[in-house]
Scaffold this motif. Sequence first.
Motif, short mmCIF file in Angstrom:
data_model
loop_
_atom_site.label_atom_id
_atom_site.label_comp_id
_atom_site.label_asym_id
_atom_site.label_seq_id
_atom_site.Cartn_x
_atom_site.Cartn_y
_atom_site.Cartn_z
N ARG A 121 11.23 -2.44 -4.83
CA ARG A 121 9.97 -2.27 -5.55
C ARG A 121 9.94 -0.94 -6.31
O ARG A 121 9.51 -0.87 -7.46
N LEU A 122 10.38 0.12 -5.66
CA LEU A 122 10.34 1.44 -6.28
C LEU A 122 11.32 1.57 -7.44
O LEU A 122 11.09 2.34 -8.37
N ASP A 123 12.41 0.82 -7.37
CA ASP A 123 13.41 0.89 -8.43
C ASP A 123 12.90 0.30 -9.73
O ASP A 123 13.50 0.50 -10.79
N GLN A 124 11.79 -0.42 -9.68
CA GLN A 124 11.20 -0.99 -10.88
C GLN A 124 10.30 0.00 -11.62
O GLN A 124 9.87 -0.27 -12.74
N LEU A 125 10.05 1.16 -10.99
CA LEU A 125 9.19 2.15 -11.62
C LEU A 125 9.93 2.85 -12.74
O LEU A 125 11.14 3.06 -12.66
N PRO A 126 9.23 3.24 -13.80
CA PRO A 126 9.89 3.97 -14.89
C PRO A 126 10.29 5.37 -14.44
O PRO A 126 9.57 6.04 -13.69
N ASN A 127 11.46 5.80 -14.89
CA ASN A 127 11.94 7.16 -14.66
C ASN A 127 12.19 7.48 -13.20
O ASN A 127 12.11 8.64 -12.78
N VAL A 128 12.48 6.45 -12.40
CA VAL A 128 12.84 6.64 -11.00
C VAL A 128 14.14 5.91 -10.72
O VAL A 128 14.29 4.73 -11.05
N THR A 129 15.12 6.62 -10.16
CA THR A 129 16.38 6.01 -9.75
C THR A 129 16.43 5.99 -8.24
O THR A 129 16.25 7.03 -7.59
N VAL A 130 16.65 4.82 -7.67
CA VAL A 130 16.57 4.65 -6.21
C VAL A 130 17.95 4.40 -5.62
O VAL A 130 18.74 3.62 -6.14
N ASN A 131 18.22 5.11 -4.54
CA ASN A 131 19.45 4.93 -3.78
C ASN A 131 19.07 4.59 -2.35
O ASN A 131 18.21 5.24 -1.75
N THR A 132 19.68 3.54 -1.78
CA THR A 132 19.35 3.09 -0.43
C THR A 132 20.44 3.51 0.54
O THR A 132 21.63 3.29 0.29
N VAL B 190 2.30 10.50 -6.20
CA VAL B 190 3.17 11.54 -5.65
C VAL B 190 4.45 11.66 -6.47
O VAL B 190 4.87 12.76 -6.85
N LEU B 191 5.08 10.53 -6.75
CA LEU B 191 6.33 10.55 -7.50
C LEU B 191 6.11 11.05 -8.92
O LEU B 191 6.95 11.79 -9.46
N ARG C 231 0.82 -1.21 0.00
CA ARG C 231 0.00 0.00 0.00
C ARG C 231 0.85 1.26 0.00
O ARG C 231 0.43 2.29 -0.55
N TYR C 232 2.02 1.19 0.61
CA TYR C 232 2.88 2.37 0.62
C TYR C 232 3.39 2.67 -0.78
O TYR C 232 3.41 3.83 -1.22
N VAL C 233 3.81 1.63 -1.49
CA VAL C 233 4.26 1.83 -2.88
C VAL C 233 3.12 2.37 -3.72
O VAL C 233 3.30 3.30 -4.52
N GLU C 234 1.93 1.81 -3.55
CA GLU C 234 0.77 2.27 -4.32
C GLU C 234 0.46 3.73 -4.02
O GLU C 234 0.13 4.51 -4.93
N ALA C 235 0.57 4.13 -2.75
CA ALA C 235 0.28 5.52 -2.37
C ALA C 235 1.33 6.48 -2.93
O ALA C 235 1.01 7.65 -3.20
N LEU C 236 2.56 6.02 -3.10
CA LEU C 236 3.62 6.88 -3.60
C LEU C 236 3.55 7.12 -5.11
O LEU C 236 4.10 8.11 -5.60
N LEU C 237 2.89 6.24 -5.84
CA LEU C 237 2.89 6.35 -7.30
C LEU C 237 2.43 7.71 -7.80
O LEU C 237 3.13 8.35 -8.60
#
Length: 297
Positions: free
Chosen positions: A278-289, A243-244, A235-241
């Motif tokens: 999970r978020l790194d699989q989104l298009p046009n998003v680069t994720v750093n942990t 917004v991002l 649900r957190y990933v879904e809620a962020l979509l």
Amino acid sequence: MSEDLIPVKPPENELLIVTGMSGAGRTTAAHALEDMGWYVVEGLPPELVTTMMDIIARHPGSVEKLAVVIDVRTRGLYSNMLEALGQIEASGITYRMLFLDASDDLLVRRFEQGRRPHPLQGDGRILDGITAERELLKDVKSQAHVVLDTTKLNVHGLGSAIRELFSDDGPVRLRLNVMSFGFKYGVPADANFIADVRFIPNPHWVPELRPLTGQDETVRTFVLGNQGAGEFVDRYVEALLPVLEGYRRENKHYATLAVGCTGGKHRSVAISEELARRLDQLPNVTVNTIHRDLGRE
């Protein structure tokens, strides 16, 4: 010019000259180019562009994309700009020139809102300065590779237009930092979002898990296997979509998602790793942990 001083432009180097009417958005364009990785130089006299490209060519990898912003305040001005451009071409350097323009009415409003005079108005009106500048720039504009009218563009719209024109990577990417942390060490001051995962049972109280971290598979399995953990991530990933995606539309390039537990060792680390995956699989998003408090006692 001696042969050993002739600039050699490696094919990976790019030169973009940004010019145009005062008030048409050169500063916004420069900021957009910087966000895309261009090295932006403002106020460089046109006749020194060749010299700077020569320096860059002699230091491979130092600057791959150079944008030079030239306006009426630049020493040397436009009177010798066309001659300087001819010298650049004669030196074997290819370039693109972006000319920013806008309607006279809009330019007048922008100067009035900024409560500043036009650089060329002297003792006359703002419109007198704009008219003089248009006359000065007419030959430069005719040689521009791209003429962009910013009359109907706000700051965000102009930034998007610059990215569409000069980005090799397509749509702008959002750089998202996913940071684990421990609440007992304080909440990250630069977080755009804060997720509290202290609702998950703490592996600290499981003797065999206590010395491990959320990066260990046994801890990860324990954390994500608890009731509600998987649903929270979904649900957190879904809620962020939305917004991002909204951030990208508004040309916001950086955001930080902070995930906290008590000490920042087990739960927040495991959840951060899963959210990042999970978020790194989104298009046009680069994720750093980032694991801020991992290793602290």
